[in-house]
Design a protein around this motif. Sequence first.
Motif, PDB file in Angstrom:
ATOM      1  N   ARG A  31       3.116 -20.236   2.179  1.00  0.00           N
ATOM      2  CA  ARG A  31       2.380 -20.227   3.602  1.00  0.00           C
ATOM      3  C   ARG A  31       3.056 -21.571   4.228  1.00  0.00           C
ATOM      4  NH1 ARG A  31      -3.920 -19.892   1.944  1.00  0.00           N
ATOM      5  NH2 ARG A  31      -3.955 -17.647   1.372  1.00  0.00           N
ATOM      6  N   GLN A  32       3.487 -22.688   3.636  1.00  0.00           N
ATOM      7  CA  GLN A  32       4.154 -23.620   4.154  1.00  0.00           C
ATOM      8  C   GLN A  32       5.523 -23.294   4.850  1.00  0.00           C
ATOM      9  OE1 GLN A  32       2.181 -26.453   5.014  1.00  0.00           O
ATOM     10  NE2 GLN A  32       3.759 -27.649   6.199  1.00  0.00           N
ATOM     11  N   ARG A  38       7.874 -20.528  11.619  1.00  0.00           N
ATOM     12  CA  ARG A  38       7.230 -20.451  12.651  1.00  0.00           C
ATOM     13  C   ARG A  38       7.395 -21.501  13.884  1.00  0.00           C
ATOM     14  NH1 ARG A  38       3.144 -18.478   9.724  1.00  0.00           N
ATOM     15  NH2 ARG A  38       1.866 -20.470   9.867  1.00  0.00           N
ATOM     16  N   LEU A  39       7.315 -22.840  13.237  1.00  0.00           N
ATOM     17  CA  LEU A  39       7.585 -24.057  14.140  1.00  0.00           C
ATOM     18  C   LEU A  39       9.011 -23.909  14.696  1.00  0.00           C
ATOM     19  CD1 LEU A  39       5.609 -26.894  12.227  1.00  0.00           C
ATOM     20  CD2 LEU A  39       5.282 -25.878  14.648  1.00  0.00           C
ATOM     21  N   THR A  47       9.199 -32.022  11.236  1.00  0.00           N
ATOM     22  CA  THR A  47       9.210 -33.227  10.213  1.00  0.00           C
ATOM     23  C   THR A  47       8.033 -33.143   9.279  1.00  0.00           C
ATOM     24  OG1 THR A  47      10.588 -34.061  12.021  1.00  0.00           O
ATOM     25  CG2 THR A  47       9.833 -35.451  10.097  1.00  0.00           C
ATOM     26  N   GLN A  48       7.011 -32.997   9.874  1.00  0.00           N
ATOM     27  CA  GLN A  48       5.603 -33.124   9.055  1.00  0.00           C
ATOM     28  C   GLN A  48       5.610 -31.942   8.207  1.00  0.00           C
ATOM     29  OE1 GLN A  48       2.538 -34.145  11.952  1.00  0.00           O
ATOM     30  NE2 GLN A  48       2.825 -36.414  11.901  1.00  0.00           N
ATOM     31  N   ALA A  49       5.732 -30.889   8.766  1.00  0.00           N
ATOM     32  CA  ALA A  49       5.694 -29.507   7.770  1.00  0.00           C
ATOM     33  C   ALA A  49       6.693 -29.612   6.684  1.00  0.00           C
ATOM     34  CB  ALA A  49       5.882 -28.348   8.669  1.00  0.00           C
ATOM     35  N   LYS A  50       7.723 -30.088   6.955  1.00  0.00           N
ATOM     36  CA  LYS A  50       8.867 -30.131   5.887  1.00  0.00           C
ATOM     37  C   LYS A  50       8.466 -31.448   4.777  1.00  0.00           C
ATOM     38  CE  LYS A  50      12.785 -28.359   8.219  1.00  0.00           C
ATOM     39  NZ  LYS A  50      14.082 -28.566   8.734  1.00  0.00           N
ATOM     40  N   ALA A  51       7.716 -32.312   5.174  1.00  0.00           N
ATOM     41  CA  ALA A  51       7.111 -33.445   4.315  1.00  0.00           C
ATOM     42  C   ALA A  51       6.096 -32.914   3.519  1.00  0.00           C
ATOM     43  CB  ALA A  51       6.604 -34.747   4.869  1.00  0.00           C
ATOM     44  N   VAL A  52       5.162 -32.045   4.115  1.00  0.00           N
ATOM     45  CA  VAL A  52       4.087 -31.576   3.328  1.00  0.00           C
ATOM     46  C   VAL A  52       4.760 -30.314   2.467  1.00  0.00           C
ATOM     47  CG1 VAL A  52       2.318 -29.604   3.576  1.00  0.00           C
ATOM     48  CG2 VAL A  52       2.560 -31.596   5.044  1.00  0.00           C
TER      49      VAL A  52
END
Length: 77
Positions: A31-32, A38-39, A47-52
């Motif tokens: 999902r991430q 999508r982003l 950046t934040q999504a990749k960190a998650v």
Amino acid sequence: MRANRAAMFEQDQEIAQLEKNLIEINLLVSRQMARIERLAEKRGDTTQAKAVLRGLEEVLEYFRAQQRMILDTLEQG
């Protein structure tokens, strides 16, 4: 004999929970990754999504290591 059965039952439960955790974390990783795609398509900041995602991948590796440890223990036992 009973103690042995109880220990085997606990191991079975531990393995079942671990497998459930692996499935759930794999789903979260997927999902991430889709969220990041999508982003990126919208030219958003990933950046934040990749960190998650990195954090989820670390958790996934932890559970995989636990799985290997349990399976190795069962093979020796």
